[in-house]
Design a protein around this motif. Sequence first.
Motif, PDB file in Angstrom:
ATOM      1  N   SER A 131     -15.361  17.311  11.521  1.00  0.00           N
ATOM      2  CA  SER A 131     -16.606  17.903  12.012  1.00  0.00           C
ATOM      3  C   SER A 131     -17.825  17.081  11.632  1.00  0.00           C
ATOM      4  N   GLU A 132     -17.674  16.241  10.610  1.00  0.00           N
ATOM      5  CA  GLU A 132     -18.804  15.407  10.182  1.00  0.00           C
ATOM      6  C   GLU A 132     -19.263  14.439  11.260  1.00  0.00           C
ATOM      7  N   VAL A 133     -18.404  14.121  12.223  1.00  0.00           N
ATOM      8  CA  VAL A 133     -18.789  13.200  13.296  1.00  0.00           C
ATOM      9  C   VAL A 133     -18.752  13.900  14.654  1.00  0.00           C
ATOM     10  N   GLY A 134     -18.947  15.215  14.644  1.00  0.00           N
ATOM     11  CA  GLY A 134     -18.917  15.977  15.884  1.00  0.00           C
ATOM     12  C   GLY A 134     -20.263  16.545  16.261  1.00  0.00           C
ATOM     13  N   ARG A 135     -20.391  16.916  17.520  1.00  0.00           N
ATOM     14  CA  ARG A 135     -21.645  17.420  18.079  1.00  0.00           C
ATOM     15  C   ARG A 135     -21.566  18.915  18.370  1.00  0.00           C
ATOM     16  N   ALA A 136     -20.668  19.602  17.659  1.00  0.00           N
ATOM     17  CA  ALA A 136     -20.459  21.017  17.937  1.00  0.00           C
ATOM     18  C   ALA A 136     -20.031  21.738  16.670  1.00  0.00           C
ATOM     19  N   GLY A 137     -20.073  23.063  16.725  1.00  0.00           N
ATOM     20  CA  GLY A 137     -19.574  23.903  15.648  1.00  0.00           C
ATOM     21  C   GLY A 137     -18.794  25.060  16.236  1.00  0.00           C
ATOM     22  N   VAL A 138     -17.682  25.400  15.616  1.00  0.00           N
ATOM     23  CA  VAL A 138     -16.854  26.514  16.086  1.00  0.00           C
ATOM     24  C   VAL A 138     -17.211  27.745  15.257  1.00  0.00           C
ATOM     25  N   ILE A 139     -17.670  28.786  15.946  1.00  0.00           N
ATOM     26  CA  ILE A 139     -18.108  30.024  15.303  1.00  0.00           C
ATOM     27  C   ILE A 139     -17.387  31.203  15.977  1.00  0.00           C
ATOM     28  N   THR A 140     -16.922  32.155  15.176  1.00  0.00           N
ATOM     29  CA  THR A 140     -16.241  33.328  15.730  1.00  0.00           C
ATOM     30  C   THR A 140     -17.253  34.407  16.090  1.00  0.00           C
ATOM     31  N   GLN A 141     -17.162  34.867  17.339  1.00  0.00           N
ATOM     32  CA  GLN A 141     -17.979  35.998  17.787  1.00  0.00           C
ATOM     33  C   GLN A 141     -17.297  37.277  17.293  1.00  0.00           C
ATOM     34  N   GLU A 142     -17.958  37.991  16.416  1.00  0.00           N
ATOM     35  CA  GLU A 142     -17.309  39.118  15.746  1.00  0.00           C
ATOM     36  C   GLU A 142     -16.973  40.259  16.701  1.00  0.00           C
ATOM     37  N   ALA A 143     -17.793  40.484  17.702  1.00  0.00           N
ATOM     38  CA  ALA A 143     -17.556  41.613  18.608  1.00  0.00           C
ATOM     39  C   ALA A 143     -16.265  41.429  19.408  1.00  0.00           C
ATOM     40  N   THR A 144     -15.948  40.194  19.744  1.00  0.00           N
ATOM     41  CA  THR A 144     -14.765  39.929  20.586  1.00  0.00           C
ATOM     42  C   THR A 144     -13.637  39.253  19.825  1.00  0.00           C
ATOM     43  N   HIS A 145     -13.863  38.897  18.547  1.00  0.00           N
ATOM     44  CA  HIS A 145     -12.874  38.159  17.745  1.00  0.00           C
ATOM     45  C   HIS A 145     -12.451  36.877  18.464  1.00  0.00           C
ATOM     46  N   THR A 146     -13.435  36.220  19.062  1.00  0.00           N
ATOM     47  CA  THR A 146     -13.170  35.003  19.837  1.00  0.00           C
ATOM     48  C   THR A 146     -13.903  33.826  19.217  1.00  0.00           C
ATOM     49  N   LYS A 147     -13.188  32.716  19.047  1.00  0.00           N
ATOM     50  CA  LYS A 147     -13.840  31.500  18.573  1.00  0.00           C
ATOM     51  C   LYS A 147     -14.569  30.833  19.735  1.00  0.00           C
ATOM     52  N   LYS A 148     -15.831  30.495  19.501  1.00  0.00           N
ATOM     53  CA  LYS A 148     -16.638  29.865  20.538  1.00  0.00           C
ATOM     54  C   LYS A 148     -17.222  28.558  19.997  1.00  0.00           C
ATOM     55  N   VAL A 149     -17.395  27.600  20.892  1.00  0.00           N
ATOM     56  CA  VAL A 149     -17.913  26.288  20.534  1.00  0.00           C
ATOM     57  C   VAL A 149     -19.384  26.219  20.906  1.00  0.00           C
ATOM     58  N   ILE A 150     -20.230  25.994  19.911  1.00  0.00           N
ATOM     59  CA  ILE A 150     -21.667  25.792  20.144  1.00  0.00           C
ATOM     60  C   ILE A 150     -21.911  24.285  20.144  1.00  0.00           C
ATOM     61  N   PHE A 151     -22.536  23.793  21.207  1.00  0.00           N
ATOM     62  CA  PHE A 151     -22.633  22.335  21.403  1.00  0.00           C
ATOM     63  C   PHE A 151     -24.058  21.903  21.717  1.00  0.00           C
ATOM     64  N   HIS A 152     -24.424  20.773  21.141  1.00  0.00           N
ATOM     65  CA  HIS A 152     -25.630  20.045  21.553  1.00  0.00           C
ATOM     66  C   HIS A 152     -25.506  18.617  21.026  1.00  0.00           C
ATOM     67  N   PRO A 153     -25.876  17.616  21.825  1.00  0.00           N
ATOM     68  CA  PRO A 153     -25.755  16.227  21.344  1.00  0.00           C
ATOM     69  C   PRO A 153     -26.479  15.979  20.025  1.00  0.00           C
ATOM     70  N   LEU A 154     -27.589  16.686  19.778  1.00  0.00           N
ATOM     71  CA  LEU A 154     -28.365  16.451  18.555  1.00  0.00           C
ATOM     72  C   LEU A 154     -27.798  17.192  17.345  1.00  0.00           C
ATOM     73  N   MET A 155     -26.665  17.874  17.533  1.00  0.00           N
ATOM     74  CA  MET A 155     -25.971  18.434  16.374  1.00  0.00           C
ATOM     75  C   MET A 155     -25.169  17.368  15.641  1.00  0.00           C
ATOM     76  N   MET A 156     -25.071  16.200  16.199  1.00  0.00           N
ATOM     77  CA  MET A 156     -24.418  15.100  15.490  1.00  0.00           C
ATOM     78  C   MET A 156     -25.212  14.779  14.222  1.00  0.00           C
ATOM     79  N   PRO A 157     -24.554  14.808  13.051  1.00  0.00           N
ATOM     80  CA  PRO A 157     -25.292  14.464  11.827  1.00  0.00           C
ATOM     81  C   PRO A 157     -25.944  13.086  11.916  1.00  0.00           C
TER      82      PRO A 157
END
Length: 387
Positions: free
Chosen positions: A152-178
């Motif tokens: 994840s240190e070289v990625g442009r996204a983060g995987v976060i679980t939506q609690e209401a649906t118990h679904t993992k979702k990918v939040i993405f933006h090019p500027l999320m790259m460290p």
Amino acid sequence: MTASPRSNWNYPTAVRFGAGRISELAEACRTVGMSAPLIVTDPFLATQPMTKAALDQLTGAGLRAAVFSDIKPNPVETNVYKGLEALKAGNHDGVVAFGGGSALDAGKVIAFMAGQTRPMWDFEDIGDWWTRADPNGILPIIAVPTTAGTGSEVGRAGVITQEATHTKKVIFHPLMMPKIVICDPELTVGMPPHITAGTGLDALAHCIEAYCAPGYHPMAEGIAVEGIRLVKEYLPRAYKDGKDIEARANMMSAAAMGATAFQKGLGAIHALSHPAGALYDTHHGLTNAVFMPYVLVYNRAAIERKIERLAAYIGLEPSFQAFLDWVLQLRRDLGVPHTLEGLKIDAARFDEMSEMAPNDPTAGGNPVPITKESARKLFEDALAGRV
């Protein structure tokens, strides 16, 4: 014992690689314009000497630093919003994402959301939703991995679980790259064998799925192939001797390579693993490892020739069976359970998981289409141990 390699890379971002380079953290913060960094880590790491040393280094250099650690092993939206509260309450101007995949993902999303006015789910990795974000509201990120798996240190996204649906979702933006990554293999020396195995096999899953994903991206494929070779040569060594710094360093490289390569795509290993992790809170890398052989067999008709070439490159007989046998033996050697029973998963939620898997954002990268029915069969095979 051979020393850790040491180098500076600018691929895919600025990477400072080598033993002892955590000593450069304060200078790196200043380089990207941080004067008040928030260290985002997990509850266990927050109590460890390496984290205290990082905090002391920052404050000793005159930076106004603090730690936020309310992060679950599979981070959920509440973790992100509590992190945002801490960020704003402390008037922090950047994030040091410090830890394994959970801390890195959560830290990146916290920095991304710092100046946004829309809900987090409006930036899910769907189409061009990332263009909804205000780029000026994204704080700089420095990533410091303490495991060797997610990349994840070289990625442009983060995987976060939506609690209401118990679904993992990918939040993405090019500027999320460290902006800067500090890869110091000495930080991984304390990892216990079972975490070494799970994270290392996560890196392997990334490389295998990127290599097998359909589409034309020879650069990603080349990185994936070499990443697989590094896992083959160095993961057993790191598992056997956690102080083998050469093995630790090469596994840290393999992790970053896997995440760089999977720009090309992932596949059914992750599409099955994400529902399991979201519903049962299993370790992501270990879950990938359990599903790996079942998915390889499912995809065999579409990937056999590629796997033959891959097997030859990593020193095996050039056949699909030889590669599959190596994966199965590696899992055994590293204490990975052969079936879902070892993850405490039974058939009770297979209907729900089979609905979720084909809709996971990684499913589209599988070389053989994933349907509700085929996902159900894969879950059943993984529970029964049918390879």
